[in-house]
Enzyme design. Structure first.
Site, PDB file in Angstrom:
ATOM      1  N   HIS A 215       0.826  -1.213   0.000  1.00 27.30           N
ATOM      2  CA  HIS A 215       0.000   0.000   0.000  1.00 27.30           C
ATOM      3  C   HIS A 215       0.861   1.263   0.000  1.00 27.30           C
ATOM      4  O   HIS A 215       0.383   2.335   0.359  1.00 27.30           O
ATOM      5  CB  HIS A 215      -0.915   0.021   1.224  1.00 27.30           C
ATOM      6  CG  HIS A 215      -1.732  -1.211   1.403  1.00 27.30           C
ATOM      7  ND1 HIS A 215      -2.621  -1.638   0.442  1.00 27.30           N
ATOM      8  CD2 HIS A 215      -1.789  -2.125   2.397  1.00 27.30           C
ATOM      9  CE1 HIS A 215      -3.203  -2.765   0.858  1.00 27.30           C
ATOM     10  NE2 HIS A 215      -2.706  -3.079   2.041  1.00 27.30           N
TER      11      HIS A 215
ATOM     12  N   HIS B 165      -7.153  -4.682  -0.862  1.00 27.78           N
ATOM     13  CA  HIS B 165      -6.469  -5.939  -1.155  1.00 27.78           C
ATOM     14  C   HIS B 165      -7.160  -6.650  -2.307  1.00 27.78           C
ATOM     15  O   HIS B 165      -6.971  -7.847  -2.519  1.00 27.78           O
ATOM     16  CB  HIS B 165      -6.481  -6.858   0.064  1.00 27.78           C
ATOM     17  CG  HIS B 165      -6.062  -6.178   1.313  1.00 27.78           C
ATOM     18  ND1 HIS B 165      -6.961  -5.659   2.219  1.00 27.78           N
ATOM     19  CD2 HIS B 165      -4.837  -5.889   1.794  1.00 27.78           C
ATOM     20  CE1 HIS B 165      -6.283  -5.086   3.214  1.00 27.78           C
ATOM     21  NE2 HIS B 165      -5.008  -5.208   2.972  1.00 27.78           N
TER      22      HIS B 165
END
Lengths: 329, 329
Positions: free
Chosen positions: A56, A215
């Site tokens: 991320h 995700h």
């Protein structure tokens, strides 16, 4: 798989070597995979730590530094760090005023941060971020997922800690930001986890997943790809429906890139988001446009709105010096 | 084509609306497609303008602001702006001390900036950036192409102008940066120009184009995809072969993302680049890691090294306040 990596098993370790080399003002514990402010622990200051699965970036290590996080724990790609990492981070940033854990609401993260808090003698308060309006529960979450608001919580609570406020107050600021922030995202492509070597999910060309998780978790629905104006409406409408953003001192409007979407498209999106907000009577006080909480090589974007008051805006404007957010110093 | 746009013909205009909405400290001339510092022209200061085809964001509009550019002209995607835009920019930033044109070495850009300089009464000096060691000439260039060094020239010459140095000196600083900088890039995928709707070139999965241009122009050779360590070697070796980077006050090492490559991979690349430089006896004085001169949604990276002296480092460290680079203010 078109990735600039050496070995799928070494991506996180290699990236941390890069962070250490590029940012001598930070200190990297390569064994524990924790990135610290170089001057941690700062005596008398509440320590702020966060962490989560890697993939991320710049979240979280890119937000370590003066005015934001004191340390970040890097898990494997899309995998929670283990409690030992959080213990090392907590102890390493304990300057005697307690430590705040900023935790994105994913089951593994929440559980491991809780275990770590029990394993240390440091006074710890945890604030769980859960700003994603897309779904109530998901594959990895009970309750809403933590997404874009995490960046805002880290910045604003980090500024409060830098003012030497006590732990209870810093936690209160973090909770206020989370309570007043809402997000929603969209994916135009899947992402590919290096160790898997193939896309996380199957998204046919010309389709998009509205309400995507960071995700690649499913969102609300799959629809044909639309214009930026249509996509902005699909993201902003549910955010506005979830909280009244009018009044107050305006909002911090954050258009985030998922990783592979270029900046020119994020500005096209921002134009549409700001037009929708104007029509809805929501005043933009501050903005942030760019890839700050990403999902590897996913194409897409998310919108986060934070209803601000004067205190939040002052803390947002306060100096910050991290690899990914920096001003005032 | 998975893009967050409204209409291929309106991408640049829409993105400029987004820039205007997100950055009230800038002023956007939507008709001429020029982004100005809000306080331009700054009286007594040399004005710095640049510009080029869009699709390389944040270059150039993202570098407009105190300490960097006074204005940026946005062409259509991968297409030079027209002389009228450069005239409007030059006149709009003319504070009485002359204007520096920072021009990437592409035939259209060079020609149009030259025509614009002839059309204004302002004193203009142009500095052409040509740092790409990959190819001597190309489809769009006589001589080497201008790539990553452009970011460094804009920052460092911008800082010199902010110190109220005269036009000749600011131009000399820009030339010194260009003369001491070298770059090379690689593509793992093509990019897709919105109006074309299909990839600019054909790059089979598992292949990469070494020495790629920022518009997808061919590089030196096409080879099977390698590890980050191998790719770093392919990019750094020709750069080091072209100029002696040892000695002096070290280098500014810049690992740039082409657009779709996520930050975690850029840090993996930076780790390899810094290891190669250490072995070669080249000391890194400063670093920059991120997508600063992109090629739409191309996956890939480039490496730029700038051999620095004390003056360059001081100007690099000087305060800057732009959408994409900001520190000290």
């Amino acid at each position: 798989m078109n990735k600039l990596i050496n070995d799928p098993a070494r991506v996180v370790a290699d990236a941390l070597r890069g962070v250490a080399a590029a940012h001598p003002e930070l200190r990297v514990d390569h064994e524990q995979r924790v990135v610290f402010r170089g001057d941690a622990p700062v005596r008398g200051k509440v320590g702020l730590i966060s962490g989560g699965g890697s993939g991320h970036e710049p979240l979280h290590a890119g937000f370590v530094g003066m005015g934001m996080l004191d340390a970040a724990c890097a898990g494997e790609i899309f995998t929670s760090p283990v409690p030992d990492q959080m213990v090392a981070a907590t102890q390493g940033v304990d300057g005697g005023a307690g430590v705040l854990h900023i935790v994105k609401n994913y089951t593994g993260d929440v559980m491991n941060f809780e275990m770590a808090a029990e394993m240390v003698e440091t006074e710890v308060v945890a604030v769980v971020v859960d700003d994603d309006v897309a779904v109530q529960d998901s594959l990895y979450t009970a309750g809403r997922r933590g997404v874009g608001a995490t960046v805002l919580v880290e910045k604003i609570a980090g500024a409060a800690a830098e003012q030497s406020r006590p732990l209870g107050e810093v936690a209160e600021v973090a909770r206020k930001v989370n309570a007043n922030a809402r997000s929603m995202g969209v994916a135009l492509t899947s992402c590919t986890v290096p160790a898997a070597g193939k896309p996380t999910f199957d998204l046919p060309a010309g389709q998009m997943e509205v309400g995507i998780g960071i995700h690649g978790e499913p969102g609300r629905r799959r629809v044909p790809a639309g214009t930026a104006a249509e996509v902005a409406e699909m993201l902003v409408a549910p955010v506005l429906a979830d909280l009244d953003f009018t009044g107050g001192d305006g909002v911090i409007a954050f258009v985030n890139g998922m990783g592979a979407t270029p900046l020119i498209e994020l500005y096209v999106m921002y134009a549409e988001v700001s037009a929708i907000l104007e029509k809805a009577g929501v005043r933009i006080a501050r903005s942030l446009v760019g890839p700050y909480i990403t999902s590897l090589d996913m194409a897409g974007a998310s919108v986060t709105l934070l209803k601000a008051d004067d205190e939040i805006l002052r803390l947002w404007d306060a100096p910050v010096r991290t690899p990914a957010l920096r001003w005032g110093v």
